[in-house]
Motif scaffolding. Structure first.
Motif, mmCIF file in Angstrom:
data_model
loop_
_atom_site.group_PDB
_atom_site.id
_atom_site.type_symbol
_atom_site.label_atom_id
_atom_site.label_comp_id
_atom_site.label_asym_id
_atom_site.label_seq_id
_atom_site.Cartn_x
_atom_site.Cartn_y
_atom_site.Cartn_z
ATOM 1 N N GLY A 22 0.814 -1.217 0.000
ATOM 2 C CA GLY A 22 0.000 0.000 0.000
ATOM 3 C C GLY A 22 0.844 1.261 0.000
ATOM 4 N N ALA A 23 1.937 1.256 0.764
ATOM 5 C CA ALA A 23 2.808 2.431 0.824
ATOM 6 C C ALA A 23 3.440 2.713 -0.541
ATOM 7 C CB ALA A 23 3.883 2.224 1.884
ATOM 8 N N VAL A 24 3.930 1.669 -1.188
ATOM 9 C CA VAL A 24 4.543 1.851 -2.506
ATOM 10 C C VAL A 24 3.501 2.300 -3.517
ATOM 11 C CG1 VAL A 24 5.684 0.650 -4.422
ATOM 12 C CG2 VAL A 24 6.447 0.271 -2.067
ATOM 13 N N THR A 25 2.316 1.719 -3.460
ATOM 14 C CA THR A 25 1.253 2.094 -4.398
ATOM 15 C C THR A 25 0.801 3.527 -4.162
ATOM 16 O OG1 THR A 25 0.541 -0.209 -4.531
ATOM 17 C CG2 THR A 25 -1.019 1.459 -5.297
ATOM 18 N N ALA A 26 0.678 3.934 -2.907
ATOM 19 C CA ALA A 26 0.304 5.321 -2.594
ATOM 20 C C ALA A 26 1.325 6.278 -3.190
ATOM 21 C CB ALA A 26 0.198 5.518 -1.090
ATOM 22 N N TRP A 27 2.599 6.003 -2.940
ATOM 23 C CA TRP A 27 3.664 6.872 -3.444
ATOM 24 C C TRP A 27 3.670 6.904 -4.973
ATOM 25 C CZ3 TRP A 27 7.879 6.176 -6.567
ATOM 26 C CH2 TRP A 27 8.802 7.217 -6.594
ATOM 27 N N ALA A 28 3.606 5.734 -5.599
ATOM 28 C CA ALA A 28 3.696 5.658 -7.059
ATOM 29 C C ALA A 28 2.518 6.356 -7.731
ATOM 30 C CB ALA A 28 3.773 4.197 -7.505
#
Length: 100
Positions: free
Chosen positions: A5-11
Motif C-alpha cells: 500500500g505504501a509503494v502504491t500510494a507513493w507511485a
C-alpha cells in the motif's frame, strides 16, 4: 499489505503529480498530492487523510480449507468501513482505543 500500500500510494501520487505539474515533483509537493489521495490495491480502495494516515475497508473472516483450490480460504467474510475500524483523522490509535 502495508508495504504494498505504501509503494502504491507513493507511485500513484507521483504519477498524479507529474500529470499536474508536467515534471517530477519535489518532496513537499508529493506530500501535498498525497493528502486526500485515493488508490487501489488488491485489498480494495484506500484514501490518505490530510495527516497522511491511510484508510481502507477491513475484511474479517474464518479461515477454512478449500478442496476446490487446494489452499486456505476465507469464509463468512465481513467488511467494515474505515470509520468503524480506524481512529478519526488527527487522533492516534492509542488515544482512540483508550477512549473506548
Amino acid at each position: 499489505m502495508s508495504g504494498y500500500g505504501a509503494v502504491t500510494a507513493w507511485a500513484t501520487a507521483a504519477e498524479k503529480a507529474v500529470d499536474l505539474l508536467g515534471r517530477w515533483p519535489e518532496q513537499a509537493e508529493l506530500a501535498t498530492i498525497l493528502e486526500n489521495h485515493g488508490f487501489y490495491t488488491p485489498a480494495g480502495y484506500h484514501t490518505m487523510s490530510t495527516d497522511h494516515q491511510c484508510y481502507s475497508n477491513a475484511h474479517f473472516g474464518e479461515l477454512t480449507w478449500s478442496d476446490e483450490h487446494g489452499a486456505a480460504a476465507l469464509e463468512d467474510v465481513s467488511v467494515f468501513a474505515p470509520e468503524e475500524v480506524s481512529p478519526p483523522p488527527g487522533e492516534t490509535s492509542r488515544d482512540w482505543i483508550q477512549g473506548w
